[in-house]
Every structure is written in C-alpha cells, then in structure tokens.
Design an enzyme around this catalytic site. Sequence first.
Site, PDB file in Angstrom:
ATOM      1  N   TYR A 145       2.683   1.158   5.936  1.00 21.97           N
ATOM      2  CA  TYR A 145       1.567   0.437   5.324  1.00 21.97           C
ATOM      3  C   TYR A 145       0.342   0.439   6.240  1.00 21.97           C
ATOM      4  O   TYR A 145      -0.769   0.762   5.800  1.00 21.97           O
ATOM      5  CB  TYR A 145       1.992  -0.999   5.011  1.00 21.97           C
ATOM      6  CG  TYR A 145       1.023  -1.742   4.114  1.00 21.97           C
ATOM      7  CD1 TYR A 145       0.911  -1.416   2.768  1.00 21.97           C
ATOM      8  CD2 TYR A 145       0.228  -2.768   4.613  1.00 21.97           C
ATOM      9  CE1 TYR A 145       0.030  -2.099   1.940  1.00 21.97           C
ATOM     10  CE2 TYR A 145      -0.648  -3.451   3.794  1.00 21.97           C
ATOM     11  CZ  TYR A 145      -0.745  -3.118   2.458  1.00 21.97           C
ATOM     12  OH  TYR A 145      -1.626  -3.801   1.643  1.00 21.97           O
ATOM     13  N   THR A 180      -0.443 -12.517  -4.895  1.00 23.49           N
ATOM     14  CA  THR A 180      -0.529 -11.401  -5.831  1.00 23.49           C
ATOM     15  C   THR A 180       0.881 -10.896  -6.084  1.00 23.49           C
ATOM     16  O   THR A 180       1.847 -11.406  -5.509  1.00 23.49           O
ATOM     17  CB  THR A 180      -1.427 -10.286  -5.260  1.00 23.49           C
ATOM     18  OG1 THR A 180      -1.550  -9.233  -6.221  1.00 23.49           O
ATOM     19  CG2 THR A 180      -0.849  -9.717  -3.988  1.00 23.49           C
TER      20      THR A 180
END
Length: 265
Positions: A145, A180
């Site tokens: 990531y 989220t």
Amino acid sequence: MSRRVLVTGGASGLGAALVDAFVARGDRVLILDLPAGLDKLDQREGVDLLAADVTSGDDWTAALAWVERTWGGLDVLVNNAGIAAGGRIDECTLEEWQRAIDINLLGVVRGCQTFVPVMKRQSSGHIVNTASLAGLVHPPAMGAYTATKAGVVALSETLSYELHPWGITTSAVCPSFFRTNIASSMTGADKAMGAIVGRLVDRSPISAAEIAAAVLKGIDAKQAVIVTDAPARKAVRTKRFARPLYDREQRRFADRIKAIAEGDS
C-alpha cells in the site's frame, strides 16, 4: 460555472462523497466504477454512470469516447479508485502486490494517459489523484500500500511540472484513516494486518464527507499535495521535524503488529 468531472471509484467511500460535493456545487459528474457498485446507485440529475474497471484499457477507451461525445472535453479528472492492500513482507504475496500496483498505481497512470491529451488540447484541466497519508509516511506491514501510494504522490508531482506548460494542474490527495468501506477490499493473506486496518478505519472520527470537503478546498487552491485532515498533518510534521519521535512511534506499531499476529493481545 459548471465543470465536467470524472470520478473513478465514485460509487462508494470517498469517491461517493466527492461526487456529492461536486454535484452540490452544480458540476456535472461521470462516475466510473465496477458494475456491482453502480447497481446500488439511483439515477440523479447531474450524474452519469459508466461501468468500468480501471485496470482495463478498453474501459478507459470507452470512457474517453463517452466524454468526447457527451461533453466535448473534461475539466477535472479524479483518479480515486483504489483498494486497501499490504501486509508483512513475508505474508503479502506477489499476486497481492501486483493487484495493488495494477489498481492503485497503474489505474492512475491509465487515467492520466487517457485524458491528458484532451486537457492539452483544451490548454486547461485539473488532475486529482487520490493517494494517502501512507504515500507520505510509511508505517510497517503495509509495503504494497505505501509503495503504490508513494508512487501516486511521486507521479502527481512529476505531472504537476510536466503539464504546467499546458495550464494543467495536478494534485495528490493524502488523507489519514477515515470512515469508509475500503477495509472490505483488503482480502490478502495477512489476516492480522487486515484486522488492524479495519479497526483503524472503524475508529476514525473523520467522515468521508469531511475529507471530500477538504479535497475541494485544495482543488480550489490548486494545492499540489492536499493533506486533508489534522491527524495527517500532524504525522507529516512529526516525520519532518521530530524524526526520532516518528521512528519510535513506527517501531511501537511494529511491536504491536507482532504481538497481535502472535496472539498476545
């Protein structure tokens, strides 16, 4: 004046919040997302939907054709689609690395390659690339990531200079953890790290709408790097001005990951 805006990954999470913010300003928005995400959306004024996978060159060609046919140009490209990824270096597989690179980094590259020629012909445009705080600070056990998001930051800086002669602005968006659904996209082999990321997202006091509002302010100001929230700004300052403290925090986080992975918590 109404702008023509394309948002990838606009069916959920930050993408959906950005769509809402643009529409509230009177902009016209095209959402690119996977069919499963678009199926959950209702039609509404000012918003069009196009099924697309950001890893597909054919889908980007279709998006370009739609934009040129319907709008005749594009004012704002938001390369927002992405997935949670990562894990410890000996747990995260090369297939997971490749998926993260293909979506998080090359998805942005494909979007830029598709629409930069349009913006050059216009001598105007704004490219907004969703990176992450992880593109600026690099915590442990998130290699796939952090590497892809740092790549997005670097690409955005390069393009900010490269495209300046054509009047094209480029911004990288770098939020910290906020509420989220991105953790649901983390399906890798390192289950311990996946659980940690899920908790960090769920416990954040920051909403996607707050991040979107900060992004639009950054776009208005033509900021090259939009650090959207107070925790993100604190982390960047700590790394820059208090490096020993930053290093200690990251090493403690690594110790915590090790303990969780070994079942000590």
